[in-house]
Motif scaffolding. Structure first.
Motif, PDB file in Angstrom:
ATOM      1  N   GLY A  51       0.752  -1.248   0.000  1.00 53.20           N
ATOM      2  CA  GLY A  51       0.000   0.000   0.000  1.00 53.20           C
ATOM      3  C   GLY A  51       0.780   1.295   0.000  1.00 53.20           C
ATOM      4  N   ALA A  52       2.111   1.247  -0.139  1.00 55.15           N
ATOM      5  CA  ALA A  52       2.862   2.514  -0.154  1.00 55.15           C
ATOM      6  C   ALA A  52       2.544   3.299  -1.427  1.00 55.15           C
ATOM      7  N   ALA A  53       2.770   4.609  -1.368  1.00 53.06           N
ATOM      8  CA  ALA A  53       2.499   5.470  -2.530  1.00 53.06           C
ATOM      9  C   ALA A  53       3.596   5.295  -3.576  1.00 53.06           C
ATOM     10  N   LEU A  54       3.216   4.814  -4.744  1.00 63.20           N
ATOM     11  CA  LEU A  54       4.181   4.680  -5.840  1.00 63.20           C
ATOM     12  C   LEU A  54       4.707   6.053  -6.258  1.00 63.20           C
ATOM     13  N   SER A  55       3.889   7.087  -6.034  1.00 66.44           N
ATOM     14  CA  SER A  55       4.257   8.428  -6.506  1.00 66.44           C
ATOM     15  C   SER A  55       5.498   8.985  -5.820  1.00 66.44           C
ATOM     16  N   ILE A  56       5.912   8.386  -4.682  1.00 66.79           N
ATOM     17  CA  ILE A  56       7.179   8.847  -4.096  1.00 66.79           C
ATOM     18  C   ILE A  56       8.311   7.881  -4.436  1.00 66.79           C
ATOM     19  N   GLY A  57       8.032   6.952  -5.361  1.00 70.76           N
ATOM     20  CA  GLY A  57       9.073   6.068  -5.874  1.00 70.76           C
ATOM     21  C   GLY A  57       9.788   6.728  -7.044  1.00 70.76           C
ATOM     22  N   ARG A  58      10.578   5.926  -7.785  1.00 72.88           N
ATOM     23  CA  ARG A  58      11.281   6.555  -8.914  1.00 72.88           C
ATOM     24  C   ARG A  58      10.985   5.825 -10.202  1.00 72.88           C
ATOM     25  N   LEU A  59      11.254   6.529 -11.297  1.00 73.51           N
ATOM     26  CA  LEU A  59      11.000   5.962 -12.619  1.00 73.51           C
ATOM     27  C   LEU A  59      12.259   5.275 -13.120  1.00 73.51           C
ATOM     28  N   GLU A  61      13.251   3.645 -16.687  1.00 74.04           N
ATOM     29  CA  GLU A  61      12.947   3.344 -18.092  1.00 74.04           C
ATOM     30  C   GLU A  61      11.454   3.170 -18.337  1.00 74.04           C
ATOM     31  N   GLY A  62      10.691   4.104 -17.873  1.00 72.35           N
ATOM     32  CA  GLY A  62       9.255   4.080 -18.165  1.00 72.35           C
ATOM     33  C   GLY A  62       8.440   3.280 -17.172  1.00 72.35           C
ATOM     34  N   ALA A  63       9.116   2.506 -16.284  1.00 69.00           N
ATOM     35  CA  ALA A  63       8.403   1.762 -15.247  1.00 69.00           C
ATOM     36  C   ALA A  63       8.564   2.521 -13.931  1.00 69.00           C
ATOM     37  N   ILE A  64       7.710   2.180 -12.948  1.00 65.70           N
ATOM     38  CA  ILE A  64       7.817   2.866 -11.666  1.00 65.70           C
ATOM     39  C   ILE A  64       8.213   1.863 -10.590  1.00 65.70           C
ATOM     40  N   GLU A  65       9.134   2.292  -9.730  1.00 64.30           N
ATOM     41  CA  GLU A  65       9.633   1.411  -8.673  1.00 64.30           C
ATOM     42  C   GLU A  65       9.083   1.886  -7.343  1.00 64.30           C
ATOM     43  N   CYS A  66       8.419   0.990  -6.624  1.00 63.79           N
ATOM     44  CA  CYS A  66       7.857   1.358  -5.331  1.00 63.79           C
ATOM     45  C   CYS A  66       8.986   1.696  -4.351  1.00 63.79           C
ATOM     46  N   PRO A  67       8.808   2.787  -3.568  1.00 67.37           N
ATOM     47  CA  PRO A  67       9.884   3.220  -2.683  1.00 67.37           C
ATOM     48  C   PRO A  67      10.077   2.304  -1.470  1.00 67.37           C
ATOM     49  N   PHE A  68       9.130   1.375  -1.239  1.00 65.28           N
ATOM     50  CA  PHE A  68       9.178   0.598   0.014  1.00 65.28           C
ATOM     51  C   PHE A  68      10.029  -0.670  -0.125  1.00 65.28           C
ATOM     52  N   HIS A  69       9.693  -1.540  -1.091  1.00 66.59           N
ATOM     53  CA  HIS A  69      10.433  -2.797  -1.244  1.00 66.59           C
ATOM     54  C   HIS A  69      10.843  -3.055  -2.685  1.00 66.59           C
ATOM     55  N   GLY A  70      10.702  -2.002  -3.506  1.00 64.77           N
ATOM     56  CA  GLY A  70      11.272  -2.062  -4.854  1.00 64.77           C
ATOM     57  C   GLY A  70      10.461  -2.795  -5.906  1.00 64.77           C
ATOM     58  N   LEU A  71       9.224  -3.189  -5.615  1.00 61.92           N
ATOM     59  CA  LEU A  71       8.430  -3.809  -6.676  1.00 61.92           C
ATOM     60  C   LEU A  71       8.314  -2.806  -7.824  1.00 61.92           C
ATOM     61  N   THR A  72       8.371  -3.305  -9.041  1.00 60.72           N
ATOM     62  CA  THR A  72       8.413  -2.422 -10.210  1.00 60.72           C
ATOM     63  C   THR A  72       7.227  -2.718 -11.123  1.00 60.72           C
ATOM     64  N   PHE A  73       6.616  -1.658 -11.626  1.00 58.07           N
ATOM     65  CA  PHE A  73       5.399  -1.783 -12.440  1.00 58.07           C
ATOM     66  C   PHE A  73       5.587  -1.071 -13.766  1.00 58.07           C
ATOM     67  N   ASP A  74       5.208  -1.752 -14.857  1.00 57.43           N
ATOM     68  CA  ASP A  74       5.309  -1.095 -16.167  1.00 57.43           C
ATOM     69  C   ASP A  74       4.069  -0.226 -16.398  1.00 57.43           C
ATOM     70  N   PRO A  75       4.016   0.525 -17.511  1.00 58.25           N
ATOM     71  CA  PRO A  75       2.886   1.449 -17.703  1.00 58.25           C
ATOM     72  C   PRO A  75       1.517   0.761 -17.759  1.00 58.25           C
ATOM     73  N   SER A  76       1.494  -0.537 -18.018  1.00 63.90           N
ATOM     74  CA  SER A  76       0.194  -1.224 -18.019  1.00 63.90           C
ATOM     75  C   SER A  76      -0.190  -1.661 -16.604  1.00 63.90           C
ATOM     76  N   GLY A  77       0.710  -1.441 -15.632  1.00 64.89           N
ATOM     77  CA  GLY A  77       0.435  -1.845 -14.257  1.00 64.89           C
ATOM     78  C   GLY A  77       0.959  -3.238 -13.933  1.00 64.89           C
ATOM     79  N   ARG A  78       1.533  -3.907 -14.941  1.00 69.93           N
ATOM     80  CA  ARG A  78       2.055  -5.255 -14.700  1.00 69.93           C
ATOM     81  C   ARG A  78       3.292  -5.173 -13.811  1.00 69.93           C
ATOM     82  N   CYS A  79       3.343  -6.026 -12.793  1.00 70.75           N
ATOM     83  CA  CYS A  79       4.518  -6.053 -11.924  1.00 70.75           C
ATOM     84  C   CYS A  79       5.602  -6.856 -12.629  1.00 70.75           C
ATOM     85  N   THR A  80       6.747  -6.234 -12.851  1.00 73.91           N
ATOM     86  CA  THR A  80       7.806  -6.894 -13.624  1.00 73.91           C
ATOM     87  C   THR A  80       8.932  -7.416 -12.728  1.00 73.91           C
ATOM     88  N   LEU A  81       8.947  -6.984 -11.473  1.00 73.65           N
ATOM     89  CA  LEU A  81      10.039  -7.425 -10.595  1.00 73.65           C
ATOM     90  C   LEU A  81       9.635  -7.333  -9.126  1.00 73.65           C
TER      91      LEU A  81
END
Ligand code: FES
Ligand SMILES: [Fe+2]
Length: 329
Positions: A51-59, A61-81
């Motif tokens: 539930g952490a805010a992705l908006s305080i994570g970092r981008l 290569e076009g994906a967003i990395e959650c600031p809490f445990h590093g889960l990464t989401f592509d622009p479709s919302g798919r978790c890639t890592l």
């Protein structure tokens, strides 16, 4: 909220390249960013992990990395890592983040609030406001439900009272009509309201009902396009346009744009547009002072208000909104 519509939600410049932006819209925390190609992306701003805010994570290569445990989401919302599971581990589908289709057009970011599969191909817009115009924008926060902000801009009755020193000068308190005519877009019946206003000084003449008025040859004074944009025809070369952006049930973000094509020279036209804003701000504050006091904060079709014939456009808006919300009238 009316589901399955394109809503203007932010101005283009509010979503820069290179960093995510967190805002609340539709009562939900959302994160926006741009892909390397510049296309806007919108996901719910709460990581599916914890539930952490992705908006305080970092981008990345076009994906967003959650600031809490590093889960990464592509622009479709798919978790890639999921870093803790290791790069070689497969990511379960359940880690998909929820998103909304997002587009950019006319200097706004638009979100399809509803079923992605039903997204209409076209963004609603006033075609007349084309590239021959330039504009300056006022952004403002109103502590009201967006329906109240919209209704205020459909209200011809308030002009001589709220705006006695500005656009309502002249004490034209007698209201004929106003006249409302609906327009359709393909597949979208009664999607746009055209309103003609006929305010007059009261000499004792009777106020005429909308049904007794003919559609005049002139342009409609006001247009409202569902779900949240509005156009005020001031003259061929001068218009005011507004987007009423729902933050939550008690808050609205206003974007009021002054469009003109009198001054077209680059540089000079930006100055002219900037210079127009203080006067428009005065008018907007006159509205805000009163609308923020309205109770209840949100309007509904049946809410016990005692309405008058001059409120016709507001009644028409409430009816159509109620239908679009599937309330059966
Ligand atoms: S809460 Fe986002 S990675 Fe854990
Ligand atoms: Fe007003």
């Amino acid at each position: 909220m009316i589901p399955n519509q394109w809503y203007a939600v932010l101005e283009s410049s509010e979503v820069p390249r290179g960093r995510p932006v967190g805002v609340t819209r539709f009562g939900e925390r959302l994160v926006f960013w741009r892909t390397p190609a510049g296309d806007p992306v919108c996901l719910r701003d709460a990581c599916p992990h914890r539930g952490a805010a992705l908006s305080i994570g970092r981008l990345q290569e076009g994906a967003i990395e959650c600031p809490f445990h590093g889960l990464t989401f592509d622009p479709s919302g798919r978790c890639t890592l999921i870093p803790a599971n290791g790069r070689s581990a497969e990511v379960p589908k359940a880690f998909q983040a929820t998103g909304y289709p997002a587009r950019e057009a006319h200097g706004f970011i638009w979100v399809w609030w509803g079923e992605a599969a039903q997204a209409a191909p076209e963004i609603p817009w006033f075609e007349e406001l084309d590239a021959t115009f330039s504009y300056g924008t006022i952004r403002d926060h109103w502590p009201v439900h967006y329906s109240r902000a919209i209704e205020n801009q459909l209200d011809a009755v308030h002009l001589p009272f709220v705006h006695a020193t500005t656009i309502g000068r002249g004490n034209r308190t007698l209201i004929h009509g106003p006249l409302v005519r609906w327009e359709d877009r393909p597949g979208l019946p009664r999607d746009r309201m055209n309103i003609w206003v006929f305010n007059e000084l009261d000499h004792g003449q009777p106020a005429r009902r909308a049904e007794d008025l003919a559609v005049p040859a002139r342009r409609p004074s006001l247009q409202f396009q569902f779900p949240n944009i509005w156009h005020n025809w001031i003259g061929d070369d001068v218009r005011v346009m507004a987007a009423f952006v729902p933050i939550d049930d008690e808050n609205t973000r206003m974007y009021v744009r002054f469009y003109q094509r009198i001054v077209r020279l680059p540089g000079l036209r930006q100055l002219f547009n900037l210079a127009s804003l203080p006067a428009n701000r005065v008018i907007l504050n006159q509205d805000k002072r009163v609308v923020r006091t309205q109770l209840p904060k949100r309007s509904d079709l049946r809410m016990g208000e005692k309405l008058i014939p001059g409120d016709g456009p507001i009644i028409a808006y409430r009816r159509r909104r109620s239908e679009l919300r599937g309330e059966g009238g």
